[in-house]
Design a protein around this motif. Structure first.
Motif, PDB file in Angstrom:
ATOM      1  N   MET A  43       0.905  -1.203   0.027  1.00  0.00           N
ATOM      2  CA  MET A  43       0.000   0.098   0.035  1.00  0.00           C
ATOM      3  C   MET A  43       0.867   1.266  -0.100  1.00  0.00           C
ATOM      4  O   MET A  43       0.645   2.216  -0.639  1.00  0.00           O
ATOM      5  N   LYS A  44       2.009   1.157   0.740  1.00  0.00           N
ATOM      6  CA  LYS A  44       2.852   2.364   0.992  1.00  0.00           C
ATOM      7  C   LYS A  44       3.591   2.782  -0.597  1.00  0.00           C
ATOM      8  O   LYS A  44       3.506   3.817  -0.951  1.00  0.00           O
ATOM      9  N   ARG A  45       3.831   1.315  -1.219  1.00  0.00           N
ATOM     10  CA  ARG A  45       4.565   1.742  -2.341  1.00  0.00           C
ATOM     11  C   ARG A  45       3.611   2.484  -3.348  1.00  0.00           C
ATOM     12  O   ARG A  45       4.005   3.214  -4.448  1.00  0.00           O
ATOM     13  N   THR A  46       2.425   1.807  -3.186  1.00  0.00           N
ATOM     14  CA  THR A  46       1.314   2.232  -4.378  1.00  0.00           C
ATOM     15  C   THR A  46       1.031   3.679  -4.213  1.00  0.00           C
ATOM     16  O   THR A  46       0.983   4.418  -5.130  1.00  0.00           O
ATOM     17  N   VAL A  47       0.773   4.058  -2.845  1.00  0.00           N
ATOM     18  CA  VAL A  47       0.754   5.435  -2.649  1.00  0.00           C
ATOM     19  C   VAL A  47       1.663   6.403  -3.006  1.00  0.00           C
ATOM     20  O   VAL A  47       1.479   7.471  -3.624  1.00  0.00           O
ATOM     21  N   SER A  48       2.827   5.920  -2.578  1.00  0.00           N
ATOM     22  CA  SER A  48       3.810   6.949  -2.946  1.00  0.00           C
ATOM     23  C   SER A  48       4.185   7.008  -4.321  1.00  0.00           C
ATOM     24  O   SER A  48       4.419   7.958  -4.942  1.00  0.00           O
ATOM     25  N   LEU A  49       3.868   5.645  -5.177  1.00  0.00           N
ATOM     26  CA  LEU A  49       3.997   6.129  -6.638  1.00  0.00           C
ATOM     27  C   LEU A  49       2.809   7.071  -7.259  1.00  0.00           C
ATOM     28  O   LEU A  49       3.374   7.880  -8.259  1.00  0.00           O
ATOM     29  N   LEU A  50       1.720   6.617  -6.535  1.00  0.00           N
ATOM     30  CA  LEU A  50       0.562   7.601  -7.388  1.00  0.00           C
ATOM     31  C   LEU A  50       0.937   9.193  -7.003  1.00  0.00           C
ATOM     32  O   LEU A  50       0.769  10.259  -7.632  1.00  0.00           O
ATOM     33  N   LYS A  51       1.521   9.403  -5.893  1.00  0.00           N
ATOM     34  CA  LYS A  51       1.755  10.859  -5.213  1.00  0.00           C
ATOM     35  C   LYS A  51       2.887  11.280  -6.220  1.00  0.00           C
ATOM     36  O   LYS A  51       2.779  12.463  -6.673  1.00  0.00           O
ATOM     37  N   ARG A  52       3.752  10.552  -6.567  1.00  0.00           N
ATOM     38  CA  ARG A  52       4.844  11.165  -7.569  1.00  0.00           C
ATOM     39  C   ARG A  52       4.209  11.299  -8.878  1.00  0.00           C
ATOM     40  O   ARG A  52       4.417  12.342  -9.427  1.00  0.00           O
ATOM     41  N   GLN A  53       3.291  10.626  -9.408  1.00  0.00           N
ATOM     42  CA  GLN A  53       2.823  10.618 -10.497  1.00  0.00           C
ATOM     43  C   GLN A  53       1.983  11.876 -10.589  1.00  0.00           C
ATOM     44  O   GLN A  53       1.851  12.806 -11.552  1.00  0.00           O
ATOM     45  N   VAL A  54       1.054  12.157  -9.560  1.00  0.00           N
ATOM     46  CA  VAL A  54       0.228  13.512  -9.620  1.00  0.00           C
ATOM     47  C   VAL A  54       1.116  14.687  -9.321  1.00  0.00           C
ATOM     48  O   VAL A  54       0.641  15.772  -9.849  1.00  0.00           O
ATOM     49  N   GLN A  55       2.237  14.616  -8.781  1.00  0.00           N
ATOM     50  CA  GLN A  55       3.146  15.732  -8.733  1.00  0.00           C
ATOM     51  C   GLN A  55       4.178  15.925 -10.036  1.00  0.00           C
ATOM     52  O   GLN A  55       4.808  16.870  -9.904  1.00  0.00           O
ATOM     53  N   GLY A  56       3.832  15.264 -11.132  1.00  0.00           N
ATOM     54  CA  GLY A  56       4.610  15.236 -12.332  1.00  0.00           C
ATOM     55  C   GLY A  56       6.077  14.502 -12.144  1.00  0.00           C
ATOM     56  O   GLY A  56       6.836  15.020 -12.951  1.00  0.00           O
ATOM     57  N   GLY A  57       6.020  13.693 -10.981  1.00  0.00           N
ATOM     58  CA  GLY A  57       7.655  13.431 -11.136  1.00  0.00           C
ATOM     59  C   GLY A  57       7.950  12.094 -11.676  1.00  0.00           C
ATOM     60  O   GLY A  57       7.160  11.600 -12.325  1.00  0.00           O
TER      61      GLY A  57
END
Ligand code: ADP
Ligand code: MG
Length: 463
Positions: A449-463
């Motif tokens: 879950m942690k990985r998924t959330v952090s992946l999505l977080k970077r995606q939405v931040q354009g990283g």
């Protein structure tokens, strides 16, 4: 067919101007600068390059970019032909480079011995030290791991892999390791290198038939620090070389630290065997700093300047610029420069707002798009429709992504809880709080879950 009659030099200059805006300077200097424009007609351009090797590497890696830029420059498609035997004015051989760098580092050494105790390290900024690094929750683990690796290289934190968005301090930490290692042991052989330079040095070594020297040099290091390894993606030959280098250093207990904008498994076009090696040691993320860290960074950075801003102005900058530390620094610098140019005129909040207008607008726009963007990114990731995320269905496969999207909206935007609730189909703020708590708790319990959330977080931040 030609509207204007281009001679080849003009066309080439124009092409270079276009390219310089698209690719990094280092790549340009290395791969485009040495090319000599020879001839052009309606269909072809002839470019002079040194040898076969250069031509074939260029074709594999840069031909598409060049074709496009040429088309923009002259207005039509051109076939690219290479003519061999053209050498740029002066190519330093690897030996000369080594000689001159050891000369200059020897000179630097005596210089620094006299003035300051800090060693100078090629390609590293002397202000990138651990002492100048502000530690907050977002980078604490990366900081601790880096300093531990620097103090006992080749120990448990090997390899150390630090990833995160741009401008968050990865390069700073990597270079800080170089300084720390040399402070503790001036005889240690440390190299900080960007992935791009690693590639260029490697290719040069092949061209100049000095591959064995290149290998021996890298393999003789005690600490290898490679910045931006996501640039290995899709470069098969380089990955092979990197793989061998990695194994050789790792097997001799030498310290390896890598940085990247993504987790190893997210880098598309990176061979599995490298992914698994990068994950052998410690993988840690730096995330965007919260307001406390941003404020602490501004307070520290302003010590470097003679002009001091009022705390309320620092707070204003910190509260409005959250996407990267580089931008935070840029904002501070702009205000300080303005004040100094205007005979130390006092910077008020309205003045700061005016001077930083463009930067603040960009930050606000980032935020504006982000709730919708978050909903779409999360929906795509879980193969749902945005409609499902906004609706009322409660099965776990929909409810969980919905909560993740709310959590991210809370994390990466400045919208209030009721605003977020509204944007999610008119829910109330208690629902958002519940979602935020639940996702946070799940992340602590569940690594996936942690990985998924952090992946999505970077995606939405354009990283
Ligand atoms: P990245 O490599 O992640 O893109 P950098 O290391 O180049 O980011 O950092 C961008 C700028 O922000 C640099 O000037 C760096 O010194 C500064 N910086 C980043 N993180 C911190 C921090 N925690 N404390 C102080 N300065 C920082
Ligand atoms: Mg960097």
């Amino acid at each position: 067919m030609l509207e204007e009659s281009y001679d080849v030099k003009k066309a080439w200059m124009k092409t270079c101007d276009i390219l310089k805006k698209q690719i990094c300077l280092e790549t340009f200097d290395h791969w485009f600068q040495p090319i000599v424009p020879v001839n052009i007609d309606d269909k072809n351009i002839v470019l002079g390059v040194s040898d076969d090797f250069f031509a074939s590497w260029f074709r594999d890696n840069y031909e598409d970019i060049l074709s496009e830029a040429l088309k923009k420059a002259v207005g039509y498609d051109l076939a690219i032909n290479f003519e061999l035997g053209y050498y740029p004015e002066e190519i330093e051989t690897a030996e000369e480079i080594e000689e001159s760098s050891s000369e200059s580092s020897a000179a630097n050494r005596t210089e620094t011995e006299r003035s300051a105790p800090e060693p100078t390290i090629p390609n590293c900024l002397s202000r990138h030290t651990f002492g100048n690094f502000v530690v907050g929750e977002e980078n604490r683990y990366a900081y601790t791991a880096a300093i531990t690796a620097a103090q006992s290289p080749g120990g448990v934190y090997n390899p150390l892999y630090i990833y995160g968005g741009t401008g968050l301090g990865k390069t700073h930490l990597l270079q800080a390791v170089a300084y720390e290692v040399l402070q503790k042991n001036p005889r240690a052989v440390v190299e900080y290198i960007t992935c791009e330079t690693f590639l260029n040095n490697y290719v040069d070594s092949l061209r100049m038939k000095k591959h064995a020297e290149f290998r021996n040099h890298i393999r003789g290091l005690d600490v290898l620090l490679v910045d931006d390894v996501h640039q290995l993606a899709n470069k098969t030959q380089l990955q092979e070389e990197f793989f061998n280098t990695f194994n050789s250093l790792y097997n001799s207990n030498k310290q390896i630290i890598l940085t990247s904008d993504k987790q190893p498994c997210e880098i598309q076009g990176l061979e599995d065997r490298l992914v698994s090696r990068f994950e052998w040691g410690i993988t840690t993320e730096i995330t965007t700093p919260e307001i406390e860290t941003r404020l602490a960074i501004l307070r520290m950075k302003q010590e470097e300047h003679l002009i001091k801003l009022d705390d309320e102005v620092l707070f204003f900058i910190a509260s409005r610029i959250s996407s990267s530390i580089r931008r935070l620094e840029g904002a501070l610098l702009r205000l300080v420069a303005f004040s100094s140019a205007m005979s130390n005129c006092k910077i008020t909040i309205p003045k700061a707002e005016e001077l930083l207008n463009k930067l603040l607008e960009e930050e606000a726009n980032n935020k504006k798009v982000s709730i919708e963007n978050i909903q779409k990114t999360v929906a795509d990731h879980f193969d749902l429709r945005v409609h499902d995320i906004l609706g009322n269905k409660r099965p776990k496969n929909i409810a969980e992504p919905r909560m993740i999207a709310m959590y991210l909206a809370r994390q990466v935007t400045d919208f209030s809880l009721p605003e977020i609730g509204m944007a999610f189909g008119g829910r109330n703020h208690a629902t958002v709080i519940h979602a935020v708590k639940k996702v946070k708790a799940d992340c602590e319990k569940n690594e996936n879950m942690k990985r998924t959330v952090s992946l999505l977080k970077r995606q939405v931040q354009g990283g």
